[in-house]
Design a protein around this motif. Structure first.
Motif, PDB file in Angstrom:
ATOM      1  N   PHE A   1     -11.065 -38.878 -57.878  1.00 13.56           N
ATOM      2  CA  PHE A   1     -12.377 -38.628 -58.468  1.00 13.56           C
ATOM      3  C   PHE A   1     -13.486 -39.246 -57.622  1.00 13.56           C
ATOM      4  N   PRO A   2     -14.447 -38.465 -57.191  1.00 11.13           N
ATOM      5  CA  PRO A   2     -15.609 -39.037 -56.479  1.00 11.13           C
ATOM      6  C   PRO A   2     -16.342 -40.038 -57.367  1.00 11.13           C
ATOM      7  N   GLY A   3     -16.777 -41.134 -56.767  1.00 14.19           N
ATOM      8  CA  GLY A   3     -17.570 -42.110 -57.499  1.00 14.19           C
ATOM      9  C   GLY A   3     -16.790 -43.005 -58.439  1.00 14.19           C
ATOM     10  N   ALA A   4     -15.466 -42.882 -58.450  1.00 15.92           N
ATOM     11  CA  ALA A   4     -14.664 -43.697 -59.362  1.00 15.92           C
ATOM     12  C   ALA A   4     -14.684 -45.160 -58.924  1.00 15.92           C
ATOM     13  N   LEU A   5     -14.851 -46.056 -59.891  1.00 22.52           N
ATOM     14  CA  LEU A   5     -14.852 -47.486 -59.587  1.00 22.52           C
ATOM     15  C   LEU A   5     -13.481 -47.921 -59.077  1.00 22.52           C
ATOM     16  N   ILE A   6     -12.432 -47.432 -59.730  1.00 20.97           N
ATOM     17  CA  ILE A   6     -11.057 -47.692 -59.307  1.00 20.97           C
ATOM     18  C   ILE A   6     -10.351 -46.351 -59.204  1.00 20.97           C
ATOM     19  N   SER A   7      -9.848 -46.043 -58.033  1.00 23.85           N
ATOM     20  CA  SER A   7      -9.159 -44.777 -57.810  1.00 23.85           C
ATOM     21  C   SER A   7      -7.713 -45.072 -57.442  1.00 23.85           C
ATOM     22  N   ASN A   8      -6.798 -44.750 -58.328  1.00 20.49           N
ATOM     23  CA  ASN A   8      -5.392 -45.105 -58.138  1.00 20.49           C
ATOM     24  C   ASN A   8      -4.795 -44.628 -56.817  1.00 20.49           C
ATOM     25  N   PRO A   9      -5.131 -43.434 -56.313  1.00 22.19           N
ATOM     26  CA  PRO A   9      -4.533 -43.005 -55.038  1.00 22.19           C
ATOM     27  C   PRO A   9      -4.838 -43.921 -53.858  1.00 22.19           C
ATOM     28  N   PHE A  10      -5.904 -44.728 -53.975  1.00 24.66           N
ATOM     29  CA  PHE A  10      -6.276 -45.599 -52.864  1.00 24.66           C
ATOM     30  C   PHE A  10      -5.731 -47.018 -52.991  1.00 24.66           C
ATOM     31  N   ILE A  11      -5.176 -47.381 -54.128  1.00 31.56           N
ATOM     32  CA  ILE A  11      -4.859 -48.785 -54.385  1.00 31.56           C
ATOM     33  C   ILE A  11      -3.910 -49.353 -53.343  1.00 31.56           C
ATOM     34  N   GLN A  12      -2.803 -48.675 -53.062  1.00 29.71           N
ATOM     35  CA  GLN A  12      -1.842 -49.218 -52.103  1.00 29.71           C
ATOM     36  C   GLN A  12      -2.429 -49.267 -50.695  1.00 29.71           C
ATOM     37  N   ILE A  13      -3.230 -48.259 -50.333  1.00 28.59           N
ATOM     38  CA  ILE A  13      -3.876 -48.275 -49.024  1.00 28.59           C
ATOM     39  C   ILE A  13      -4.854 -49.441 -48.934  1.00 28.59           C
ATOM     40  N   ASN A  14      -5.591 -49.691 -50.013  1.00 24.51           N
ATOM     41  CA  ASN A  14      -6.515 -50.830 -50.029  1.00 24.51           C
ATOM     42  C   ASN A  14      -5.780 -52.126 -49.727  1.00 24.51           C
ATOM     43  N   TRP A  15      -4.634 -52.327 -50.369  1.00 20.71           N
ATOM     44  CA  TRP A  15      -3.897 -53.569 -50.191  1.00 20.71           C
ATOM     45  C   TRP A  15      -3.250 -53.648 -48.816  1.00 20.71           C
ATOM     46  N   MET A  16      -2.746 -52.525 -48.314  1.00 18.94           N
ATOM     47  CA  MET A  16      -2.207 -52.529 -46.952  1.00 18.94           C
ATOM     48  C   MET A  16      -3.298 -52.923 -45.963  1.00 18.94           C
ATOM     49  N   ARG A  17      -4.468 -52.334 -46.135  1.00 18.64           N
ATOM     50  CA  ARG A  17      -5.596 -52.660 -45.259  1.00 18.64           C
ATOM     51  C   ARG A  17      -5.944 -54.142 -45.370  1.00 18.64           C
ATOM     52  N   SER A  18      -5.985 -54.667 -46.578  1.00 19.82           N
ATOM     53  CA  SER A  18      -6.348 -56.072 -46.770  1.00 19.82           C
ATOM     54  C   SER A  18      -5.369 -57.004 -46.073  1.00 19.82           C
ATOM     55  N   ALA A  19      -4.075 -56.684 -46.152  1.00 17.68           N
ATOM     56  CA  ALA A  19      -3.085 -57.522 -45.483  1.00 17.68           C
ATOM     57  C   ALA A  19      -3.303 -57.536 -43.981  1.00 17.68           C
ATOM     58  N   HIS A  20      -3.677 -56.390 -43.407  1.00 22.13           N
ATOM     59  CA  HIS A  20      -3.892 -56.347 -41.961  1.00 22.13           C
ATOM     60  C   HIS A  20      -5.216 -57.005 -41.557  1.00 22.13           C
ATOM     61  N   ILE A  21      -6.181 -57.002 -42.450  1.00 20.03           N
ATOM     62  CA  ILE A  21      -7.390 -57.797 -42.205  1.00 20.03           C
ATOM     63  C   ILE A  21      -7.025 -59.278 -42.172  1.00 20.03           C
ATOM     64  N   LEU A  22      -6.227 -59.706 -43.124  1.00 20.33           N
ATOM     65  CA  LEU A  22      -5.781 -61.101 -43.148  1.00 20.33           C
ATOM     66  C   LEU A  22      -5.020 -61.446 -41.870  1.00 20.33           C
ATOM     67  N   LYS A  23      -4.122 -60.566 -41.431  1.00 21.59           N
ATOM     68  CA  LYS A  23      -3.378 -60.824 -40.199  1.00 21.59           C
ATOM     69  C   LYS A  23      -4.323 -60.915 -39.004  1.00 21.59           C
ATOM     70  N   LYS A  24      -5.282 -60.018 -38.945  1.00 21.30           N
ATOM     71  CA  LYS A  24      -6.264 -60.042 -37.859  1.00 21.30           C
ATOM     72  C   LYS A  24      -6.957 -61.394 -37.789  1.00 21.30           C
TER      73      LYS A  24
END
Length: 247
Positions: free
Chosen positions: A167-190
């Motif tokens: 859904f456009p404009g959704a505060l929380i969009s379930n399809p992105f949740i795992q990608i968000n966390w994967m990205r966050s882990a790699h930011i932490l590693k960086k």
């Protein structure tokens, strides 16, 4: 996550999630192949939700279809998966705690009760860098583009089969949740990699995360992780075994 990365619309998110590939189309094809013979989603009345065969897709990808990705991209994908966090606490709990600790140290004054002087400065600066990069407006923009742009016929078919809504404009969009966390882990590693490369003292940050976990993450199901102090250490947090194959 593999299902979402099979979609045409999700290909533009890869660089923002720290997965840079020579042949992203081959990766997408492998992700699709992992979903191809999986049954359609069905409504589970007992669970009051749609059953989407996540486990079967993941097993197909790792056990059968990973070889469709040519090396060295295959090594990059394995490095990405091994050093990520798919929002599953019991898979990579200490990375989860590190990310929580960075939010804690950046947003809350409580951290100053336990650290002071140069140590507190280091903690504040590191935590702010991780926190702010996780909230990069460019990443939010690309997610909104994916949600808003016209979709291909393939994406419509795949979303219908697996009952996916973005859904456009959704505060929380379930399809992105795992990608968000994967990205966050790699930011932490960086940032941990850069901190060590600058000669930073790992003990300062490790004590920060341990204190956070002791205060906020203990419980019936997680205390064993909090007690495992060695696993908090930066040297034990990451693996470069697949990245070495790329180099």
């Amino acid at each position: 996550m593999i299902l979402m990365l099979s979609l045409d619309g999700f290909q533009k998110i890869l660089p923002y999630a720290f997965l840079d590939l020579d042949d992203p189309k081959a990766f997408q094809a492998a992700c699709y192949q992992a979903t191809a013979d999986v049954p359609e989603a069905y409504y589970d009345y007992d669970a009051i939700g749609w059953h989407q065969w996540w486990l079967e897709i993941g097993e197909n990808f790792m056990k059968r279809d990973l070889h469709l990705i040519p090396p060295p991209d295959r090594a990059r994908v394995l490095h990405w998966l091994e050093n990520g966090d798919p929002c599953a606490l019991h898979e990579f709990p200490h990375r989860h705690f590190w990310l929580g600790a960075c939010t804690w140290a950046h947003k809350y004054d409580e951290v100053a009760k336990y650290f002071s002087g140069e140590g507190l400065t280091v903690i504040r600066e590191f935590s702010a860098a991780v926190f702010n990069e996780r909230r990069d407006p460019a990443y939010e923009d690309v997610k909104e583009e994916i949600a808003s742009e016209p979709e291909t016929y393939f994406d419509t078919w795949q979303k219908t089969k697996f009952h996916i809504y973005i859904f456009p404009g959704a505060l929380i969009s379930n399809p992105f949740i795992q990608i968000n966390w994967m990205r966050s882990a790699h930011i932490l590693k960086k940032h941990t990699d850069a901190y060590i490369a600058r000669g930073g003292d790992p003990d300062i940050l490790e004590r920060m995360v341990i204190k956070y976990a002791e205060l906020h993450e203990g419980g019936e199901w997680t205390q064993k992780y909090v007690d495992d102090k060695e696993a908090f250490k930066i040297k034990n947090l990451w693996s470069n075994r697949f990245q070495e194959k790329v180099l």
